[in-house]
Write a protein that holds these residues in place. Structure first.
Motif, short mmCIF file in Angstrom:
data_model
loop_
_atom_site.label_atom_id
_atom_site.label_comp_id
_atom_site.label_asym_id
_atom_site.label_seq_id
_atom_site.Cartn_x
_atom_site.Cartn_y
_atom_site.Cartn_z
N ALA A 1 0.80 -1.23 0.00
CA ALA A 1 0.00 0.00 0.00
C ALA A 1 0.83 1.28 0.00
CB ALA A 1 -0.95 -0.01 1.21
N HIS B 1 2.78 3.03 -2.88
CA HIS B 1 2.08 3.68 -3.99
C HIS B 1 1.57 5.07 -3.63
CE1 HIS B 1 2.37 -0.19 -5.87
NE2 HIS B 1 1.81 -0.74 -4.82
N THR B 2 1.81 5.47 -2.38
CA THR B 2 1.27 6.78 -1.98
C THR B 2 2.39 7.79 -1.74
OG1 THR B 2 1.33 6.30 0.37
CG2 THR B 2 -0.64 5.63 -0.81
N VAL C 1 -4.96 5.88 3.54
CA VAL C 1 -4.76 4.43 3.51
C VAL C 1 -4.53 3.92 4.93
CG1 VAL C 1 -3.12 2.65 2.83
CG2 VAL C 1 -3.93 4.29 1.14
N LEU D 1 -6.39 1.05 7.08
CA LEU D 1 -5.69 -0.08 7.69
C LEU D 1 -6.03 -0.20 9.17
CD1 LEU D 1 -2.18 0.00 6.02
CD2 LEU D 1 -3.99 -1.67 5.72
#
Lengths: 303, 380
Positions: free
Chosen positions: A86, A89-90, A100, A104
């Motif tokens: 995750a 990609h941020t 994100v 989570l």
């Protein structure tokens, strides 16, 4: 020694233990932010998982001293996985990383409940002796926790300040592109800090398992404290985080000890967290980037 | 597809407004009518009660929509404002028996005032600091609800037995006339959607978007960004406060527990609705709320047909939705509404293009379908 002094030193001692744990959580937060600009809220759930994992290992006859590092390694692996799946990609948009991490929280919190249920757990203290110096009662187990946290913080500082890898991390925090041009594997360094943050949180959780009651809400309360510390110290500033941990930890125990008398019994022990949050809000109003402004290009995201 | 970047708050917001949708798409208009038939479609009190919850969530989520989606400020104190509305309602009912018609503005204004009082210090910072300061205020409010026992009855909370005052012969008794109560809440849910739409079309709403897009630019144009952010926050608080009235009438109880509006990070649930529904759409939060409330129910019904009973528990649905939140941020930042719209667009352009190239009908439709349903390309 007069009882006034005794009580003061008693609160100071309590502050020391609590500050160490806050510092561990805050250091993970601050290193991750310094490098990526991501405010990783899910670190609270990693702390809870660390506590439950430590308990599970201890429950299966693994010695407590060994259970904490094993749990920390496990949570480190989980943090690595989450980074690969995750957070990687941020990196371009840290606010997405923040959202994100909020998602989570839901995932991890409910995984914890699915796996370990909602029964509260606790590990008995390793040492049951209590030292008493001039009326100040100092459980040996608390000293153990203080020394573990101090040792970890010193080791972390040595790692970040003296080792080659630490220099790579600091270089990436200053300027990721320039660091990449110098041949530093930025991708790997970023993954490494997520693992480091996860392991620090899990260690804090493991230590808390023997002083606090472990339930699925454990992380939420330490998450905000950890962030309060990291923000007051200046997000991205590791020395600042340690100082702020001492400041807020002391505020909390002093509020617990003296709040009652200062406000005629209106804002006592049960309000101690409010004192900490109020202090955090005041500090941030005074200096929006915290007491010690961190170097690097990420500060503008806080303004 | 025009430029829609994956970045939060970096795209033109008012592109998919309500008039656009109503004018261009009948299906959406029909979709808007579906909630009117919920009492007929849903069998049993439990499901109708869920529909009431869903309608309340729509109001709360629309409040967050204004401050988060349109003004770009993530307030983690949003559900606490909802809780303030709920506590104001519970206290006024239990002490003074205040009628509903007065409760709604009072609770709304109480929450809006609280929002302004939080906002005055919190908006002096920005970005992440704002999120964390509002989180701290949320915790302080929880402590107040928990510790100010003489006012709030502490962790036991306040229980009431009243229902909204009846209008003429129409009773809103939640025990015997839950369907009437549902229509009352639904009316306010529609109102909240309409209010969001009106705000986004107004000068004030466009200023919110300008601040979200580029705050320093907005300031350089002479916009008092601090004031406008406070206005957006107060508006979002008003929505939450009004929802608090219905929350108390529905639940008959309010307490500062972990699963109440005061629970730590409960705001994530509403963030979920906005992001899954679609943060660039007026209808996004409403659609998201329906998905979050009825998605697990519907999945369970389907799985029950296959012989699996009660597979999707609350916890498991949270795991799925949490993953979906992360996934939507990463690959479908416009949520269901954005993906559906993209799908429509891709489907028809693809068919037209393939036909022009001389492909057969079957192949054109199948290819178009494939291109439309695969949820990638939000960044294209």
């Amino acid at each position: 020694m007069s009882s006034e002094f005794t009580e003061f030193f008693q609160q100071l001692f309590n502050a020391l233990r609590i500050s160490g744990v806050y510092a561990l959580v805050a250091l993970g937060i601050t290193v991750i932010f310094g490098l990526t600009g991501i405010v990783k809220f899910s670190i609270g759930e990693l702390l809870t998982m660390g506590a439950f994992l430590t308990f599970a290992l201890w429950d299966n006859t693994v010695p407590y001293m060994l259970a904490i590092p094993i749990a920390a390694l496990g949570i480190g692996a989980l943090a690595l996985m989450l980074e690969r799946v995750a957070f990687r990609h941020t990196l371009e948009n840290p606010i997405n990383g923040f959202i994100v991490s909020l998602g989570l929280i839901l995932v991890l919190q409910n995984v914890i409940i699915e796996v370990w249920g909602t029964t509260p757990r606790a590990i008995p203290p390793l040492f049951t002796d209590i030292w008493e110096v001039g009326g100040v009662r100092m459980p040996v187990h608390d000293w153990f926790i203080i020394w573990v946290t101090v040792g970890l913080i010193v080791a972390l500082f040595a790692f970040l300040r003296l080792s080659k890898y630490g220099r790579a991390i600091r270089a990436c925090a200053e300027d990721r592109e320039a660091a990449a041009l110098m041949g530093i594997p930025v991708d790997l360094v970023i993954a490494g800090t997520f693992v480091l943050g996860g392991m620090l949180a899990a260690t804090a959780g493991g230590l808390l398992a023997s002083t606090n009651i472990v339930n699925s809400y454990l992380g939420a309360s330490f998450l905000l404290k950890g962030f309060a510390v990291a923000l007051v110290g200046g997000l991205g500033n590791i020395e600042g985080a340690v100082f702020a941990a001492l400041l807020l930890g002391t505020t909390e125990t002093m509020a617990a000890g003296y709040g009652d008398r200062l406000t005629d019994g209106r804002l006592g022990l049960e309000w101690r967290d409010a004192y900490v949050f109020a202090l955090m809000i005041l500090v941030l109003l005074w200096r929006p980037s915290g007491l010690f402004r961190a170097k690097g290009r990420l500060q503008e995201t806080l303004q | 597809m025009a430029t829609i970047t994956g970045r939060l708050g970096n795209s033109i917001s008012t592109r998919y407004n309500l008039s656009d949708i109503l004018g261009a798409r009948l299906p959406i208009a029909l979709l808007l009518c579906v909630p009117l038939f919920a009492p007929q479609l849903l069998s049993g009190t439990r499901l109708l009660s869920l529909a009431v919850t869903c309608a309340i969530y729509v109001i709360v989520a629309n409040g967050l929509h204004i401050i988060f989606s349109y003004n770009g400020q993530l307030s983690l104190a949003h559900t606490s404002l909802w809780g303030i509305g709920a506590y104001a309602t519970a206290l006024l009912i239990s002490h003074y028996g205040t009628p509903t018609i007065l409760l709604l503005p009072i609770a709304g204004l109480a929450a809006a005032t609280a929002a302004v009082m939080i906002g005055i210090p919190a908006f002096r910072t920005g970005g992440f600091s704002f999120a964390i300061i509002t989180f701290a205020f949320a915790e302080i409010l929880r402590l107040v609800a928990n510790n100010w026992v003489t006012l709030t009855n502490g962790s036991l909370g306040i229980t009431i037995f009243d229902s909204p005052s009846s209008i003429g012969p129409i009773s809103f008794d939640t025990f015997n006339h839950l369907d009437n109560f549902y229509y009352l809440v639904l009316g306010f849910a529609y109102l909240s959607v309409a209010a969001v739409w009106i705000i986004t079309q107004s000068r004030v709403g466009k200023t919110f978007v300008a601040i979200r897009e580029n705050e320093s630019l907005a300031r350089s144009l002479g916009i008092n960004t601090y004031l406008y952010k406070l206005i957006a926050f107060a508006m979002s608080g008003f929505f939450a406060g009004v929802a608090g009235v219905f929350f108390v009438y529905h639940q008959k109880h309010i307490e500062p527990g972990p699963l109440s509006p005061f629970g730590a990070l409960y705001t994530i649930q509403f963030l979920l609705m906005i992001l899954i529904g679609g943060r660039l759409s007026v209808l996004g939060p409403a659609i998201g709320a329906v998905i979050v409330v009825f998605g697990p129910e519907a999945t369970n019904e389907l799985l029950a047909l296959a012989g699996f009973e009660n597979v999707i528990t609350f916890g498991r649905s949270q795991i799925l939705f949490g993953s979906l939140l992360a996934l939507s941020v990463l690959s479908a930042p416009e949520g269901v509404v954005g993906q559906t719209r993209r799908g429509y667009h891709v489907f028809f352009t693809s068919i037209r293009r393939d036909r022009e190239r001389g492909h057969g009908w079957l192949r054109s439709v199948l290819m178009a379908f494939g291109r439309a349903v695969i949820p990638v390309g939000a960044n294209e």
